[in-house]
Design a protein around this motif. Structure first.
Motif, PDB file in Angstrom:
ATOM      1  N   ARG A  13      31.783  47.975  73.695  1.00  0.00           N
ATOM      2  CA  ARG A  13      30.664  47.102  73.337  1.00  0.00           C
ATOM      3  C   ARG A  13      29.705  46.847  74.478  1.00  0.00           C
ATOM      4  N   TYR A  14      30.234  46.772  75.710  1.00  0.00           N
ATOM      5  CA  TYR A  14      29.424  46.282  76.825  1.00  0.00           C
ATOM      6  C   TYR A  14      29.096  47.331  77.878  1.00  0.00           C
ATOM      7  N   PHE A  15      29.564  48.572  77.659  1.00  0.00           N
ATOM      8  CA  PHE A  15      29.328  49.594  78.691  1.00  0.00           C
ATOM      9  C   PHE A  15      27.837  49.797  78.940  1.00  0.00           C
ATOM     10  N   LEU A  16      27.061  49.990  77.867  1.00  0.00           N
ATOM     11  CA  LEU A  16      25.634  50.278  78.066  1.00  0.00           C
ATOM     12  C   LEU A  16      24.921  49.095  78.729  1.00  0.00           C
ATOM     13  N   GLU A  17      25.310  47.894  78.348  1.00  0.00           N
ATOM     14  CA  GLU A  17      24.697  46.702  78.955  1.00  0.00           C
ATOM     15  C   GLU A  17      25.061  46.617  80.438  1.00  0.00           C
ATOM     16  N   THR A  18      26.330  46.884  80.745  1.00  0.00           N
ATOM     17  CA  THR A  18      26.771  46.849  82.146  1.00  0.00           C
ATOM     18  C   THR A  18      26.033  47.908  82.951  1.00  0.00           C
ATOM     19  N   ARG A  19      25.958  49.113  82.379  1.00  0.00           N
ATOM     20  CA  ARG A  19      25.248  50.207  83.045  1.00  0.00           C
ATOM     21  C   ARG A  19      23.791  49.818  83.313  1.00  0.00           C
ATOM     22  N   GLY A  20      23.156  49.224  82.311  1.00  0.00           N
ATOM     23  CA  GLY A  20      21.757  48.809  82.460  1.00  0.00           C
ATOM     24  C   GLY A  20      21.582  47.786  83.572  1.00  0.00           C
ATOM     25  N   ARG A  21      22.475  46.832  83.637  1.00  0.00           N
ATOM     26  CA  ARG A  21      22.358  45.782  84.660  1.00  0.00           C
ATOM     27  C   ARG A  21      22.635  46.325  86.050  1.00  0.00           C
ATOM     28  N   ILE A  22      23.565  47.264  86.158  1.00  0.00           N
ATOM     29  CA  ILE A  22      23.810  47.895  87.468  1.00  0.00           C
ATOM     30  C   ILE A  22      22.571  48.667  87.912  1.00  0.00           C
ATOM     31  N   LEU A  23      21.940  49.353  86.981  1.00  0.00           N
ATOM     32  CA  LEU A  23      20.719  50.092  87.329  1.00  0.00           C
ATOM     33  C   LEU A  23      19.616  49.149  87.794  1.00  0.00           C
ATOM     34  N   GLU A  24      19.519  47.978  87.173  1.00  0.00           N
ATOM     35  CA  GLU A  24      18.533  46.974  87.607  1.00  0.00           C
ATOM     36  C   GLU A  24      18.804  46.571  89.051  1.00  0.00           C
ATOM     37  N   ILE A  25      20.071  46.332  89.376  1.00  0.00           N
ATOM     38  CA  ILE A  25      20.422  45.942  90.747  1.00  0.00           C
ATOM     39  C   ILE A  25      20.076  47.079  91.703  1.00  0.00           C
TER      40      ILE A  25
END
Lengths: 86, 267
Positions: A13-25
């Motif tokens: 459920r949260y992989f894409l969201e986690t990936r997106g937030r890491i990319l933001e950082i």
């Protein structure tokens, strides 16, 4: 009684969201590097906080969110003087 | 699912948001007195503000079938001015018995200064002396942990404080345990960037249970989402939580806490 999501369900459920937030950082850090020489921006205590928080993310153990919060928190002083202390 | 937003600054929102709240199932809002984004000129401005909270805003909410309740205080930021703080505290009793007033709030700390602490304690003294509920704002960002600990210390120093009549708001991962362990009610604020996401709030609910926990949007004049509580409802449903548990967080708990105020009624 609520059954928590399994680790696989959380990842699903949260992989894409986690990936997106890491990319933001990652992008934010790149932006910082483009704006200042690396040696100079490392003097900013906020960079130290960011790097410490990233270490927390990679660390073993629970409560990463809580430990990251503490990286960004001012310390509490046990002996402060409350106006209504006896 | 019907719900109550226990902390939202609806005076800073248009009626478009009232319509959205009503469609989403909101039956009541609770609006603490807050900092409007600038420092007010004097105690007269607070009198006008308290009139807005107790006269105009309930009428605006009623057009959408929503009950409006409010709290009264001088907020932590403006409390740095101790003289003004004392003038406002002296004014509050004039408004306390109005039908939609729930108690004293949102008092608290902003930068954790001695002046803020002085006015915080004087608010608490007023509240416990009048047997009023208390709603507390904990500081933002780097000041939150230290300020929350200081607030809990000051509450503990006041022997007349009943933790069951105090809601400590804007809790996050590093402050929630101390608040709940102290026997207080605990608010999680679903506010972008500076506070909590609905996912992290759902995590904390799963870790700490539903007892004495509330969630709110703290929708105000800044980037915020008045629909944050319905979005949390969806997040909890997606995780398989029962409607009963979700309703406990978004309706039963606010109802139970506010029902301790003799002026509170949804009827």
């Amino acid at each position: 009684m609520h059954t928590p999501l399994s680790a696989k369900e959380v990842l699903d459920r949260y992989f894409l969201e986690t990936r997106g937030r890491i990319l933001e950082i990652a992008a934010n850090l790149d932006r910082i590097d483009r704006g200042e020489p690396v040696a100079k921006q490392q003097d900013d205590p906020r960079m130290d906080q960011i790097l410490q928080a990233l270490d927390v993310l990679r660390s073993e153990g629970a409560a990463r969110a809580e430990r990251c919060q503490m990286v960004f928190s001012l310390p509490y002083e046990e002996n402060w003087s409350a106006p209504n202390a006896e | 699912m019907r719900y109550i937003d226990p902390h939202i600054h609806v005076i800073s929102r248009t009626t478009d948001d009232y319509e959205r709240l009503a469609i989403a199932g909101c039956v009541a809002v609770s609006e603490p007195a807050f900092w409007p984004g600038y420092d007010r000129g004097g105690v007269e401005a607070f009198g006008d503000y308290f009139r807005q909270l107790t006269e105009h805003e309930p009428r605006r909410a009623a057009q959408y079938g929503i009950r409006h309740f409010c709290w009264l205080c001088i907020n932590a930021k403006e409390a740095e001015n101790v003289q003004l703080g004392r003038e406002v505290i002296a004014l509050i009793p004039e408004f306390l018995d109005r039908p939609n007033v729930l108690g004293i709030g949102e008092i608290g700390l902003n930068k954790n200064t001695p002046n803020e602490c002085t006015i915080f304690c004087e608010h608490v003294d007023l509240a416990v002396g009048r047997d009023e509920l208390v709603l507390i704002h904990t500081p933002h960002l780097e000041d939150k942990y230290k300020g929350t600990r200081m607030i809990l210390d000051m509450l503990a120093n006041e022997p007349r404080t009943d933790p069951n009549r105090v809601l400590v708001d804007h809790a996050e991962e590093h402050t929630i345990e101390a608040i709940l362990d102290g026997g207080y009610w605990c608010g999680l604020t679903l506010y972008p960037i500076t506070k909590c996401t609905r996912q992290r709030a759902a995590d904390m609910i799963e870790m700490y249970g539903t007892e004495r926990l509330l969630v709110n949007s703290a929708g105000d004049w800044g980037p915020s989402d008045p629909m944050a509580v319905p979005r949390l409802i969806l997040e909890m449903r997606r995780r398989g939580h029962s409607d009963e548990d979700i309703s406990t967080i978004v309706y039963e708990n606010p109802l139970r806490f506010f029902s301790q105020c003799k002026r509170f009624s949804l009827g």
